[in-house]
Scaffold this active site. Sequence first.
Site, PDB file in Angstrom:
ATOM      1  N   LYS A  43       5.115  -3.420  -0.879  1.00 22.47           N
ATOM      2  CA  LYS A  43       4.868  -2.418   0.167  1.00 22.47           C
ATOM      3  C   LYS A  43       5.876  -2.529   1.302  1.00 22.47           C
ATOM      4  CE  LYS A  43       1.423  -4.850   3.028  1.00 22.47           C
ATOM      5  NZ  LYS A  43       2.235  -4.848   4.257  1.00 22.47           N
ATOM      6  N   ASP A  44       6.601  -3.652   1.383  1.00 22.10           N
ATOM      7  CA  ASP A  44       7.579  -3.862   2.436  1.00 22.10           C
ATOM      8  C   ASP A  44       9.009  -3.575   1.989  1.00 22.10           C
ATOM      9  OD1 ASP A  44       5.586  -4.700   4.189  1.00 22.10           O
ATOM     10  OD2 ASP A  44       5.750  -6.793   3.545  1.00 22.10           O
TER      11      ASP A  44
ATOM     12  N   ARG B 111       0.431   4.499   8.811  1.00 26.09           N
ATOM     13  CA  ARG B 111      -0.557   4.939   7.811  1.00 26.09           C
ATOM     14  C   ARG B 111      -1.964   4.568   8.245  1.00 26.09           C
ATOM     15  NH1 ARG B 111      -3.404   2.041   4.073  1.00 26.09           N
ATOM     16  NH2 ARG B 111      -2.110   0.210   4.468  1.00 26.09           N
ATOM     17  N   ARG B 112      -2.167   3.286   8.552  1.00 22.76           N
ATOM     18  CA  ARG B 112      -3.506   2.846   8.931  1.00 22.76           C
ATOM     19  C   ARG B 112      -3.978   3.528  10.216  1.00 22.76           C
ATOM     20  NH1 ARG B 112      -2.132  -3.473   7.573  1.00 22.76           N
ATOM     21  NH2 ARG B 112      -2.996  -3.542   5.453  1.00 22.76           N
TER      22      ARG B 112
ATOM     23  N   ARG C 238       1.354  -6.888  15.632  1.00 21.78           N
ATOM     24  CA  ARG C 238       2.171  -7.412  14.540  1.00 21.78           C
ATOM     25  C   ARG C 238       2.058  -8.922  14.494  1.00 21.78           C
ATOM     26  NH1 ARG C 238       7.800  -6.608  14.517  1.00 21.78           N
ATOM     27  NH2 ARG C 238       7.538  -7.694  12.534  1.00 21.78           N
TER      28      ARG C 238
ATOM     29  N   ARG D  70      -2.333 -12.440  13.789  1.00 15.95           N
ATOM     30  CA  ARG D  70      -3.131 -11.246  14.082  1.00 15.95           C
ATOM     31  C   ARG D  70      -4.612 -11.589  14.263  1.00 15.95           C
ATOM     32  NH1 ARG D  70      -1.124  -6.727   9.899  1.00 15.95           N
ATOM     33  NH2 ARG D  70      -0.063  -8.434   8.847  1.00 15.95           N
TER      34      ARG D  70
ATOM     35  N   CYS E  28       9.748   5.266   8.478  1.00 18.80           N
ATOM     36  CA  CYS E  28       8.692   4.310   8.797  1.00 18.80           C
ATOM     37  C   CYS E  28       7.663   4.881   9.770  1.00 18.80           C
ATOM     38  CB  CYS E  28       9.296   3.027   9.354  1.00 18.80           C
ATOM     39  SG  CYS E  28      10.080   2.019   8.093  1.00 18.80           S
TER      40      CYS E  28
END
Length: 306
Positions: A84-85, A130-131, A148, A154, A240
Amino acid sequence: MRRNPRLGTRGSPLAMIQARKVASALEVAERWPAGHVEIVAITTSGDRITDRPLAEVGGKGLWTKELDQALLAGEIDFAVHSMKDVEVVRPAEIRLAAIRPRVYVADKLIGANSIDELRTGAVIGTSSPRRAAQVLALRPDLKIVPMRGNVETRIRKLEAGEADATFLSAAGLHRLRMDHIGVTLPFEVMLPAPGQGALGVECRADDEETCTMLKHLDDVSTRCAVEAERAFARALGGSCHSPVAALATVSHMETHLRAEILSTDGKDRVRDQARFAMRDCDEGAKLAHAMLERAPDSIRKLFRGE
């Protein structure tokens, strides 16, 4: 390969665990002793810059740039990434030689039992467009603040009161043996990012010996699913800043691709799905084009359409 093969990875605790899993799988496949694969930790720009969202400082390339440089310079023989990165367009000199099997794909909510239970105006810590868009689509009253750092960072920020809740991937928590943390969100609530939960292994495209060796690690079903998700994202031509979700599953030689694109504030959303032959990744691009055609301007402006 006469000397010990060198596997490059980011240096975070999760990245090191992921690298060791890949190294162990290769050692078993090649009948090498444990520890034969040398793991080389490389600090990426994404690890160094933690005070701003990635979209503001270079995007996903901040996770791969230094590893790419080390790979092309011959300092490492292959590299492991969370798919995903990884940018959907990669250098021609680099080959995605293997994608490992994935099981845990969903997002988890940390700090509450459900999105509905969050208090009015609750603060959500996430730097993922997205989130952020997905949660705002459900609860426009919520406030989004950047958050981040690695998993442990986190969680500490959440415990320190910087936000009421945040999101983490179920795959990362599982690899860290932290499955007990958070609540898994249904895909109907939060569809994951393209490639989420999958580990990819890249090598130099002209290094046939390493490419052949890494093929033993490749999972065909996961590769077909992830490639369909990435074909969808690539065809959108987003950045992004563009909220994109896609999840493909493969069963009985057929791929089922579910996808959605959203406006940044979550007010507009386009969802669709398609079924096609498992190796026909071009269908992912067709779905992207069809969704963009009927998307409102608030979404279309976020994508170029490739």
